[in-house]
Design a protein around this motif. Structure first.
Motif, PDB file in Angstrom:
ATOM      1  N   TYR A 124      10.406  -5.820  -1.210  1.00  0.00           N
ATOM      2  CA  TYR A 124      10.904  -4.558  -1.790  1.00  0.00           C
ATOM      3  C   TYR A 124      10.866  -3.439  -0.751  1.00  0.00           C
ATOM      4  N   VAL A 125       9.747  -3.337  -0.044  1.00  0.00           N
ATOM      5  CA  VAL A 125       9.606  -2.308   0.985  1.00  0.00           C
ATOM      6  C   VAL A 125      10.584  -2.550   2.122  1.00  0.00           C
ATOM      7  N   ALA A 126      10.747  -3.833   2.513  1.00  0.00           N
ATOM      8  CA  ALA A 126      11.646  -4.167   3.619  1.00  0.00           C
ATOM      9  C   ALA A 126      13.096  -3.792   3.311  1.00  0.00           C
ATOM     10  N   ILE A 127      13.501  -3.893   2.052  1.00  0.00           N
ATOM     11  CA  ILE A 127      14.894  -3.607   1.676  1.00  0.00           C
ATOM     12  C   ILE A 127      15.104  -2.137   1.342  1.00  0.00           C
ATOM     13  N   TYR A 128      14.156  -1.537   0.650  1.00  0.00           N
ATOM     14  CA  TYR A 128      14.331  -0.151   0.194  1.00  0.00           C
ATOM     15  C   TYR A 128      13.839   0.878   1.215  1.00  0.00           C
ATOM     16  N   LYS A 129      12.899   0.489   2.075  1.00  0.00           N
ATOM     17  CA  LYS A 129      12.374   1.406   3.093  1.00  0.00           C
ATOM     18  C   LYS A 129      12.388   0.733   4.465  1.00  0.00           C
ATOM     19  N   PRO A 130      13.558   0.309   4.945  1.00  0.00           N
ATOM     20  CA  PRO A 130      13.599  -0.475   6.189  1.00  0.00           C
ATOM     21  C   PRO A 130      13.087   0.283   7.408  1.00  0.00           C
ATOM     22  N   LEU A 131      13.339   1.589   7.469  1.00  0.00           N
ATOM     23  CA  LEU A 131      12.917   2.370   8.631  1.00  0.00           C
ATOM     24  C   LEU A 131      11.407   2.609   8.654  1.00  0.00           C
ATOM     25  N   ARG A 132      10.778   2.573   7.495  1.00  0.00           N
ATOM     26  CA  ARG A 132       9.335   2.804   7.409  1.00  0.00           C
ATOM     27  C   ARG A 132       8.579   1.527   7.062  1.00  0.00           C
ATOM     28  N   TYR A 133       9.272   0.404   7.147  1.00  0.00           N
ATOM     29  CA  TYR A 133       8.692  -0.866   6.715  1.00  0.00           C
ATOM     30  C   TYR A 133       7.387  -1.186   7.445  1.00  0.00           C
ATOM     31  N   LEU A 134       7.411  -1.155   8.769  1.00  0.00           N
ATOM     32  CA  LEU A 134       6.221  -1.515   9.543  1.00  0.00           C
ATOM     33  C   LEU A 134       5.109  -0.483   9.408  1.00  0.00           C
ATOM     34  N   ILE A 135       5.471   0.750   9.076  1.00  0.00           N
ATOM     35  CA  ILE A 135       4.449   1.784   8.867  1.00  0.00           C
ATOM     36  C   ILE A 135       3.752   1.567   7.520  1.00  0.00           C
ATOM     37  N   ILE A 136       4.564   1.296   6.502  1.00  0.00           N
ATOM     38  CA  ILE A 136       3.990   1.078   5.161  1.00  0.00           C
ATOM     39  C   ILE A 136       3.225  -0.244   5.106  1.00  0.00           C
ATOM     40  N   MET A 137       3.881  -1.307   5.570  1.00  0.00           N
ATOM     41  CA  MET A 137       3.262  -2.636   5.539  1.00  0.00           C
ATOM     42  C   MET A 137       2.496  -2.876   6.838  1.00  0.00           C
ATOM     43  N   ASN A 138       1.553  -2.003   7.132  1.00  0.00           N
ATOM     44  CA  ASN A 138       0.757  -2.169   8.350  1.00  0.00           C
ATOM     45  C   ASN A 138      -0.300  -3.254   8.161  1.00  0.00           C
ATOM     46  N   ARG A 139      -1.050  -3.502   9.206  1.00  0.00           N
ATOM     47  CA  ARG A 139      -2.009  -4.612   9.174  1.00  0.00           C
ATOM     48  C   ARG A 139      -3.056  -4.425   8.075  1.00  0.00           C
ATOM     49  N   SER A 140      -3.523  -3.204   7.894  1.00  0.00           N
ATOM     50  CA  SER A 140      -4.542  -2.947   6.874  1.00  0.00           C
ATOM     51  C   SER A 140      -4.007  -3.250   5.477  1.00  0.00           C
ATOM     52  N   VAL A 141      -2.765  -2.868   5.228  1.00  0.00           N
ATOM     53  CA  VAL A 141      -2.154  -3.131   3.916  1.00  0.00           C
ATOM     54  C   VAL A 141      -2.005  -4.635   3.692  1.00  0.00           C
ATOM     55  N   CYS A 142      -1.551  -5.349   4.721  1.00  0.00           N
ATOM     56  CA  CYS A 142      -1.367  -6.806   4.586  1.00  0.00           C
ATOM     57  C   CYS A 142      -2.694  -7.513   4.327  1.00  0.00           C
ATOM     58  N   VAL A 143      -3.727  -7.120   5.080  1.00  0.00           N
ATOM     59  CA  VAL A 143      -5.052  -7.708   4.856  1.00  0.00           C
ATOM     60  C   VAL A 143      -5.552  -7.348   3.463  1.00  0.00           C
ATOM     61  N   GLY A 144      -5.275  -6.130   3.029  1.00  0.00           N
ATOM     62  CA  GLY A 144      -5.670  -5.712   1.687  1.00  0.00           C
ATOM     63  C   GLY A 144      -4.982  -6.529   0.600  1.00  0.00           C
ATOM     64  N   ILE A 145      -3.701  -6.832   0.792  1.00  0.00           N
ATOM     65  CA  ILE A 145      -2.957  -7.659  -0.179  1.00  0.00           C
ATOM     66  C   ILE A 145      -3.594  -9.042  -0.290  1.00  0.00           C
ATOM     67  N   VAL A 146      -3.915  -9.637   0.865  1.00  0.00           N
ATOM     68  CA  VAL A 146      -4.531 -10.968   0.862  1.00  0.00           C
ATOM     69  C   VAL A 146      -5.920 -10.918   0.214  1.00  0.00           C
ATOM     70  N   ALA A 147      -6.691  -9.890   0.555  1.00  0.00           N
ATOM     71  CA  ALA A 147      -8.037  -9.760  -0.017  1.00  0.00           C
ATOM     72  C   ALA A 147      -7.980  -9.578  -1.534  1.00  0.00           C
ATOM     73  N   LEU A 148      -7.045  -8.759  -1.996  1.00  0.00           N
ATOM     74  CA  LEU A 148      -6.886  -8.550  -3.439  1.00  0.00           C
ATOM     75  C   LEU A 148      -6.429  -9.828  -4.138  1.00  0.00           C
ATOM     76  N   ALA A 149      -5.592 -10.615  -3.443  1.00  0.00           N
ATOM     77  CA  ALA A 149      -5.144 -11.889  -4.019  1.00  0.00           C
ATOM     78  C   ALA A 149      -6.330 -12.828  -4.231  1.00  0.00           C
ATOM     79  N   TRP A 150      -7.191 -12.932  -3.214  1.00  0.00           N
ATOM     80  CA  TRP A 150      -8.382 -13.776  -3.338  1.00  0.00           C
ATOM     81  C   TRP A 150      -9.327 -13.239  -4.414  1.00  0.00           C
ATOM     82  N   LEU A 151      -9.493 -11.929  -4.468  1.00  0.00           N
ATOM     83  CA  LEU A 151     -10.367 -11.327  -5.474  1.00  0.00           C
ATOM     84  C   LEU A 151      -9.817 -11.565  -6.879  1.00  0.00           C
ATOM     85  N   GLY A 152      -8.494 -11.391  -7.036  1.00  0.00           N
ATOM     86  CA  GLY A 152      -7.869 -11.642  -8.330  1.00  0.00           C
ATOM     87  C   GLY A 152      -8.037 -13.081  -8.774  1.00  0.00           C
ATOM     88  N   GLY A 153      -7.875 -14.017  -7.825  1.00  0.00           N
ATOM     89  CA  GLY A 153      -8.069 -15.424  -8.142  1.00  0.00           C
ATOM     90  C   GLY A 153      -9.501 -15.724  -8.552  1.00  0.00           C
TER      91      GLY A 153
END
Length: 319
Positions: A124-153
């Motif tokens: 969604y971010v890649a398509i709707y915010k292509p110019l800010r994609y790498l800023i929004i989906m930075n490393r901390s956000v990606c690690v946070g997504i994975v951590a939340l996925a494991w926590l949710g599981g």
């Protein structure tokens, strides 16, 4: 005290497996062993390729590598037990091992569901915010997504085990399946399980159905945006989203069939269970490698580097 005694009398379960025919058991063992090995090879290839190729050090491939790791883990929870049951006459599993298998099965499965939500957010971010994609989906956000996925599981699985531990088990102890799971185990409780069954259906099936609908709506919105506004890289964007939609359907449709209904037995249940526990983890890796041109190129580059290193090592040894 009586309920405690009822609970502690159950020490093991008997797994009936897929079939009672020795000929079919040998055939299924060979077939599912090949599937299991392919699952490991395919997903490990994705993980190693993403790690080794700097061109794939992007949010999307970081999440994909984590999904590949979860697929290997998910397959390893149930498939070894399936293979052991097909090869051996000993088809029992201890009560504690059964609960442990259920815990890890729902722990990893829940993490997969939440990670797929994170991957949809990434697209969604890649398509709707292509110019800010790498800023929004930075490393901390990606690690946070994975951590939340494991926590949710973990939370999802802990709820399953918490509900099961409330039930007394005193016999019978025969599970008509090749692995331990909530729908079969709950039926063996020595008490009225109507309320618990409804809780399990809500915690599993209704939850899966809601997430599946949300993901489908999200991808429809993304596809409309791609079709109407994206000009550069439209085909690549459509292919990426198509791949993720395919994987989402492969994971959600069989699991919804099993969990989003009262725990009644259907003849096709075992077939559906095989699909989402054994087959889907293999198909995910195949889909992501065959439908993704960038991944195929990266795998070729990796193989070229490995062959070059082998030739170089061979020349050094002969010298």
């Amino acid at each position: 005290m009586d309920q405690l005694n009822l609970t502690t009398t159950m020490t093991e379960f008997v797994l009936l497996g897929l079939t009672q025919s020795p000929e079919l058991e040998h055939f299924f063992f060979i077939a599912f062993f090949i599937v299991y090995v392919t699952t490991w090879l395919g997903n490990l290839t994705i993980i190693i390729t993403v790690i080794s190729d700097h061109r794939l050090h992007t949010p999307m491939y970081f999440l994909l590598a984590n999904l590949a790791f979860l697929d290997v883990s998910d397959s390893s929870v149930s498939t070894p037990r399936l293979l052991l049951g097909l090869l051996s006459q000993c088809k029992t599993i201890s009560f504690n091992d059964c609960l442990l298998q259920i815990f890890f099965f729902h722990f990893i499965g829940g993490a997969v569901v939440f990670l797929l939500v994170g991957m949809a957010v990434d697209r969604y971010v890649a398509i709707y915010k292509p110019l800010r994609y790498l800023i929004i989906m930075n490393r901390s956000v990606c690690v946070g997504i994975v951590a939340l996925a494991w926590l949710g599981g973990f939370v999802h699985s802990a709820v399953q085990i918490g509900l099961l531990l409330q039930l007394p088990f005193c016999g019978p102890n025969v599970l008509d399946n090749f692995y331990c799971d909530v729908p079969q185990v709950i039926k063996l409780a020595c008490t009225d399980t109507h309320v618990i069954e409804l809780q399990m259906v809500f915690n599993n099936g209704v939850f899966l159905l809601i997430v599946f609908i949300i993901l489908l709506i999200s991808y429809i919105i993304i596809l409309v945006q791609i079709w109407s506004h994206v000009t550069d890289g439209k085909r690549k964007a459509l292919s990426t989203c198509g791949t993720q939609i395919t994987v989402v359907c492969l994971i959600f449709i069989p699991t919804i069939f099993i969990y989003a209904r009262p725990f009644k037995k259907f003849a096709i249940d075992k077939v559906v269970s095989v699909i989402y526990t054994v087959i889907t983890p293999m198909l995910n890796s195949i889909i992501y490698t065959l439908r993704n041109a960038e991944m195929k190129k990266a795998i070729k580059r990796l193989m070229s580097r490995i062959l070059f290193s082998c030739r170089k090592l061979k020349n050094i040894i002969y010298v």
